[in-house]
Write a protein that holds these residues in place. Structure first.
Motif, PDB file in Angstrom:
ATOM      1  N   LEU A   1      31.304   0.960 -69.464  1.00  0.00           N
ATOM      2  CA  LEU A   1      32.177  -0.020 -70.105  1.00  0.00           C
ATOM      3  C   LEU A   1      31.346  -1.201 -70.597  1.00  0.00           C
ATOM      4  O   LEU A   1      30.573  -1.783 -69.829  1.00  0.00           O
ATOM      5  CB  LEU A   1      33.256  -0.517 -69.133  1.00  0.00           C
ATOM      6  N   MET A   2      31.508  -1.535 -71.866  1.00  0.00           N
ATOM      7  CA  MET A   2      30.755  -2.631 -72.460  1.00  0.00           C
ATOM      8  C   MET A   2      31.555  -3.934 -72.356  1.00  0.00           C
ATOM      9  O   MET A   2      32.777  -3.934 -72.545  1.00  0.00           O
ATOM     10  CB  MET A   2      30.468  -2.338 -73.939  1.00  0.00           C
ATOM     11  N   PRO A   3      30.876  -5.048 -72.052  1.00  0.00           N
ATOM     12  CA  PRO A   3      31.584  -6.324 -72.117  1.00  0.00           C
ATOM     13  C   PRO A   3      31.945  -6.651 -73.569  1.00  0.00           C
ATOM     14  O   PRO A   3      31.319  -6.150 -74.507  1.00  0.00           O
ATOM     15  CB  PRO A   3      30.564  -7.318 -71.555  1.00  0.00           C
ATOM     16  N   ARG A   4      32.965  -7.487 -73.746  1.00  0.00           N
ATOM     17  CA  ARG A   4      33.417  -7.826 -75.096  1.00  0.00           C
ATOM     18  C   ARG A   4      33.131  -9.289 -75.404  1.00  0.00           C
ATOM     19  O   ARG A   4      33.218 -10.152 -74.524  1.00  0.00           O
ATOM     20  CB  ARG A   4      34.916  -7.564 -75.248  1.00  0.00           C
ATOM     21  N   ASN A   5      32.837  -9.559 -76.667  1.00  0.00           N
ATOM     22  CA  ASN A   5      32.688 -10.944 -77.092  1.00  0.00           C
ATOM     23  C   ASN A   5      34.047 -11.498 -77.501  1.00  0.00           C
ATOM     24  O   ASN A   5      35.076 -10.829 -77.381  1.00  0.00           O
ATOM     25  CB  ASN A   5      31.656 -11.067 -78.220  1.00  0.00           C
ATOM     26  N   VAL A   6      34.064 -12.727 -77.998  1.00  0.00           N
ATOM     27  CA  VAL A   6      35.332 -13.377 -78.345  1.00  0.00           C
ATOM     28  C   VAL A   6      36.037 -12.675 -79.490  1.00  0.00           C
ATOM     29  O   VAL A   6      37.247 -12.843 -79.687  1.00  0.00           O
ATOM     30  CB  VAL A   6      35.097 -14.855 -78.706  1.00  0.00           C
ATOM     31  N   GLU A   7      35.310 -11.852 -80.243  1.00  0.00           N
ATOM     32  CA  GLU A   7      35.901 -11.116 -81.354  1.00  0.00           C
ATOM     33  C   GLU A   7      36.262  -9.689 -80.937  1.00  0.00           C
ATOM     34  O   GLU A   7      36.502  -8.841 -81.787  1.00  0.00           O
ATOM     35  CB  GLU A   7      34.936 -11.093 -82.535  1.00  0.00           C
ATOM     36  N   ALA A   8      36.290  -9.439 -79.617  1.00  0.00           N
ATOM     37  CA  ALA A   8      36.647  -8.134 -79.058  1.00  0.00           C
ATOM     38  C   ALA A   8      35.676  -7.033 -79.482  1.00  0.00           C
ATOM     39  O   ALA A   8      36.041  -5.861 -79.538  1.00  0.00           O
ATOM     40  CB  ALA A   8      38.066  -7.750 -79.430  1.00  0.00           C
ATOM     41  N   GLN A   9      34.437  -7.401 -79.749  1.00  0.00           N
ATOM     42  CA  GLN A   9      33.410  -6.428 -80.088  1.00  0.00           C
ATOM     43  C   GLN A   9      32.554  -6.140 -78.858  1.00  0.00           C
ATOM     44  O   GLN A   9      32.304  -7.024 -78.032  1.00  0.00           O
ATOM     45  CB  GLN A   9      32.531  -6.959 -81.223  1.00  0.00           C
ATOM     46  N   GLY A  10      32.109  -4.905 -78.739  1.00  0.00           N
ATOM     47  CA  GLY A  10      31.316  -4.521 -77.584  1.00  0.00           C
ATOM     48  C   GLY A  10      29.925  -5.119 -77.601  1.00  0.00           C
ATOM     49  O   GLY A  10      29.297  -5.239 -78.658  1.00  0.00           O
ATOM     50  N   ILE A  11      29.453  -5.502 -76.407  1.00  0.00           N
ATOM     51  CA  ILE A  11      28.109  -6.039 -76.246  1.00  0.00           C
ATOM     52  C   ILE A  11      27.258  -4.979 -75.554  1.00  0.00           C
ATOM     53  O   ILE A  11      27.687  -4.368 -74.570  1.00  0.00           O
ATOM     54  CB  ILE A  11      28.125  -7.334 -75.410  1.00  0.00           C
TER      55      ILE A  11
END
Length: 244
Positions: free
Chosen positions: A63-73
């Motif tokens: 599972l990838m963390p998400r940025n404020v734009e809901a994009q995977g990091i």
């Protein structure tokens, strides 16, 4: 703020409420610093086989963390996590992980770097808590259909599927059953200095079976290759019984 005021202000659209803002901050802080368990895939393994105890794996979170734009990091690998093996004392089921396996990383409360297999309590090396690097790997989730396996059902049936070979090493082996059948598509070999058969022996099939022996065969001390007959005489009569 009273509980009534809190309830009145707390809803999905009350982001401007001070108490809601504080709650959001606390939850965000916890979610970024405290880990409990998360799904991972194995990227490297220190497989020990039967030579020692369970080893370590390197894993990558699924599972990838998400940025404020809901994009995977992008995620990074986590090295040297002890993996689980079903074992008690020196008895174990050895089925160590392989690269590509999927499992669960279970995070310990404290730093586990001083825990090395010695069963005496240790002092944590640092003050860190709930860190991903202090995880234990438990495998066996998802994965492809197995081709080598032991299948156990509570109906009383056990199936062992091993396409290549099965090797059993023991000083004594006993199989008890009402009927026991051995099927060899090519051959069956019994190798022992002494083989004891207790019971009637019959050939299979309607036409019986052929038996070939490279050495001598004896029945009640009478050799098949060197025995002689008594009462032998010329003519059409048959000979007597074999002579010991």
């Amino acid at each position: 703020m009273s509980s009534q005021e809190y309830s009145a202000n707390y809803n999905d659209f009350a982001g401007s409420s001070p108490i809601n803002a504080l709650e959001f901050f606390v939850k965000s802080l916890i979610s970024k610093t405290v880990y409990t368990a998360f799904p991972v895939t194995v990227t490297a393994v220190e497989r020990t086989g039967t030579g020692s105890g369970a080893g370590y794996v390197t894993v990558k979170p699924l599972l990838m963390p998400r940025n404020v734009e809901a994009q995977g990091i992008a995620v990074t690998t986590i090295p040297k996590l002890p993996y689980f093996r079903l074992q008690h004392g020196t008895a174990a089921v050895v089925c160590d992980p392989k690269v590509g396996d999927m499992g669960l990383a279970v995070v310990a409360k404290h730093d586990i770097s001083n825990v090395n297999g010695d069963n005496t309590p240790k002092v944590p090396a640092t003050f860190r808590e709930f860190d991903r690097s202090d995880s234990f790997y438990i495998g066996g989730f998802w994965g492809p259909a197995p081709s080598t396996f032991i299948h156990i059902e509570d109906s009383g049936e056990i199936t062992v599927e091993a396409p290549a070979s099965v090797v059993i090493k023991t000083d004594s082996c006993t199989i008890n059953g009402k009927t026991i059948q051995l099927n060899g598509s090519t051959s069956i070999s019994l190798n022992s200095p002494q083989i004891n058969l207790n019971g009637a022996i019959s050939g299979g099939g309607s036409g019986g079976a052929n038996a070939t022996f490279s050495g001598d065969v004896k029945a009640k001390g009478v050799s098949l290759t060197t025995h002689v007959h008594t009462g032998v005489q010329a003519g059409n009569t048959t000979s007597g019984q074999p002579q010991q």
